[in-house]
Design a protein around this motif. Structure first.
Motif, mmCIF file in Angstrom:
data_model
loop_
_atom_site.group_PDB
_atom_site.id
_atom_site.type_symbol
_atom_site.label_atom_id
_atom_site.label_comp_id
_atom_site.label_asym_id
_atom_site.label_seq_id
_atom_site.Cartn_x
_atom_site.Cartn_y
_atom_site.Cartn_z
ATOM 1 N N ASN A 247 0.844 -1.196 0.000
ATOM 2 C CA ASN A 247 0.000 0.000 0.000
ATOM 3 C C ASN A 247 0.879 1.246 0.000
ATOM 4 N N GLY A 248 0.584 2.203 -0.870
ATOM 5 C CA GLY A 248 1.394 3.412 -0.902
ATOM 6 C C GLY A 248 1.214 4.197 -2.180
ATOM 7 N N ASP A 249 1.951 5.285 -2.282
ATOM 8 C CA ASP A 249 1.955 6.138 -3.457
ATOM 9 C C ASP A 249 3.050 5.687 -4.426
ATOM 10 N N PHE A 250 2.940 6.121 -5.673
ATOM 11 C CA PHE A 250 3.999 5.897 -6.661
ATOM 12 C C PHE A 250 4.887 7.127 -6.706
ATOM 13 N N SER A 251 6.216 6.920 -6.612
ATOM 14 C CA SER A 251 7.137 8.053 -6.550
ATOM 15 C C SER A 251 8.416 7.731 -7.302
ATOM 16 N N VAL A 252 8.977 8.762 -7.954
ATOM 17 C CA VAL A 252 10.234 8.602 -8.673
ATOM 18 C C VAL A 252 10.980 9.927 -8.631
ATOM 19 N N THR A 253 12.300 9.870 -8.505
ATOM 20 C CA THR A 253 13.081 11.103 -8.546
ATOM 21 C C THR A 253 13.194 11.581 -9.991
ATOM 22 N N HIS A 254 13.417 12.871 -10.150
ATOM 23 C CA HIS A 254 13.557 13.427 -11.493
ATOM 24 C C HIS A 254 14.780 12.835 -12.194
ATOM 25 N N ALA A 255 15.865 12.656 -11.463
ATOM 26 C CA ALA A 255 17.071 12.075 -12.053
ATOM 27 C C ALA A 255 16.816 10.657 -12.539
ATOM 28 N N ALA A 256 16.110 9.845 -11.750
ATOM 29 C CA ALA A 256 15.807 8.471 -12.157
ATOM 30 C C ALA A 256 14.862 8.450 -13.347
ATOM 31 N N LEU A 257 13.935 9.400 -13.398
ATOM 32 C CA LEU A 257 13.009 9.474 -14.521
ATOM 33 C C LEU A 257 13.751 9.727 -15.825
ATOM 34 N N ARG A 265 12.643 2.255 -11.589
ATOM 35 C CA ARG A 265 13.050 2.899 -10.341
ATOM 36 C C ARG A 265 11.888 3.566 -9.604
ATOM 37 N N VAL A 266 10.680 3.413 -10.110
ATOM 38 C CA VAL A 266 9.514 3.921 -9.384
ATOM 39 C C VAL A 266 9.343 3.128 -8.097
ATOM 40 N N ARG A 267 9.081 3.835 -6.997
ATOM 41 C CA ARG A 267 8.936 3.193 -5.689
ATOM 42 C C ARG A 267 7.517 3.373 -5.183
ATOM 43 N N ARG A 268 7.075 2.404 -4.349
ATOM 44 C CA ARG A 268 5.836 2.566 -3.601
ATOM 45 C C ARG A 268 6.231 3.111 -2.239
ATOM 46 N N VAL A 269 5.788 4.313 -1.910
ATOM 47 C CA VAL A 269 6.185 4.954 -0.673
ATOM 48 C C VAL A 269 4.967 5.158 0.203
ATOM 49 N N ALA A 270 5.193 5.073 1.506
ATOM 50 C CA ALA A 270 4.126 5.282 2.492
ATOM 51 C C ALA A 270 4.760 5.771 3.785
ATOM 52 N N PRO A 271 4.016 6.463 4.623
ATOM 53 C CA PRO A 271 4.557 6.940 5.892
ATOM 54 C C PRO A 271 5.135 5.798 6.721
ATOM 55 N N GLY A 272 6.343 6.008 7.222
ATOM 56 C CA GLY A 272 6.974 5.018 8.071
ATOM 57 C C GLY A 272 7.673 3.911 7.339
ATOM 58 N N ARG A 273 7.603 3.895 5.998
ATOM 59 C CA ARG A 273 8.279 2.857 5.236
ATOM 60 C C ARG A 273 9.599 3.399 4.717
ATOM 61 N N PRO A 274 10.711 2.738 4.977
ATOM 62 C CA PRO A 274 12.024 3.252 4.528
ATOM 63 C C PRO A 274 12.147 3.232 3.011
#
Length: 274
Positions: A247-257, A265-274
């Motif tokens: 469970n989480g959002d989809f996130s990617v850095t501009h450099a990785a994009l 390199r897209v990550r699933r990010v959520a509060p408290g998840r490293p």
């Protein structure tokens, strides 16, 4: 996909985030969001989007006159690549308030920097669209996304399936990280951050700093006005997701994009998840 104020099913979700240096507003992110909603509540419902935005007003929401295909064209541009490997009504800014309430397409939208302020403003939502919001869900957002801005998009049963794409721009908290909201909970309660959840998404990203030949070109109708075209990508990268994910959002850095068009390199990010 997404957080709803009451039981609902959302399918066929398209999520887009683009990085644009706008001629008037400077470096901004543009969010696109569309899905098919099935309201399973007895009354009105709402979807809640948490955005890493410094501020949102009604003027950040882009109105597209007679063009429902903005996100579909982006998906169509990307889909063949994966298989092989209109106008705008401008809205002036309003002075910030604790909670801003306005009409946008089939939604009555509430914008708030503090989600716990929203219940006091619900009386400004027409009764046919006014949802019951779980205080625990609003407290979850306040605790886990303290720097974000929140859009609560209220809809009624009859209009749930007829929404046009949401398209809005904002000054991001971090211009070098592109994120689309994808936390999942369709019960009206807080999401389970430890769960794996089903996905049915197209996720798309763009940047106007991409070199020539990057991504898949997107053809916008010739009649698209310059004011809207200035926020739209000329090329995108993207992929579909149809498997259970944390469970989480989809996130990617501009450099990785810029470095990897496959979005590995897209990550699933959520509060408290490293």
């Amino acid at each position: 996909m997404c957080i709803s104020a009451a039981p609902a099913a959302f399918t066929g979700t398209t999520l887009y985030c683009g990085r644009v240096r706008h001629e008037r507003h400077g470096l901004v992110h543009v969010l696109g969001y569309q899905n098919t909603a099935e309201n399973r509540a007895d009354g009105p419902n709402a979807m809640i989007l948490h955005l890493p935005a410094r501020e949102l007003t009604p003027g950040h929401f882009l109105r597209t006159a007679g063009d429902d295909g903005i996100l579909r064209r982006m998906v169509d541009a990307v889909r063949p690549r994966r298989a092989a490997a209109g106008g705008m009504d401008w809205m002036d800014f309003e002075a910030p308030r604790s909670v801003q309430v306005f009409e946008h397409d089939v939604y009555t939208v509430l914008l708030a920097a503090d989600p716990t302020d929203v219940p006091a403003a619900l009386h400004r939502v027409p009764a046919r669209r006014r949802p019951a919001l779980d205080p625990g869900l609003l407290a979850f957002y306040a605790e886990h996304f303290p720097a974000h801005t929140f859009a609560i998009c209220c809809f009624d049963n009859a209009e749930a399936r007829t929404a046009k794409p949401l398209l809005l721009w904002y000054e991001p908290l971090d211009p070098d990280v592109l994120t689309v909201p994808a936390l999942d909970s369709h019960t009206g309660g807080s999401p389970d951050l430890a769960a794996h959840v089903p996905t049915d998404h197209w996720v798309l990203f763009s940047t106007d700093e991409a070199p020539e030949g990057w991504g898949a070109p997107v053809a916008h109708p010739p009649a698209t006005r310059h004011a809207l075209r200035a926020f739209l990508p000329t090329s995108v990268v993207g992929r579909s997701y149809a498997e259970p994910l944390p469970n989480g959002d989809f996130s990617v850095t501009h450099a990785a994009l810029l470095a990897d068009e496959t979005l590995e390199r897209v990550r699933r990010v959520a509060p408290g998840r490293p």
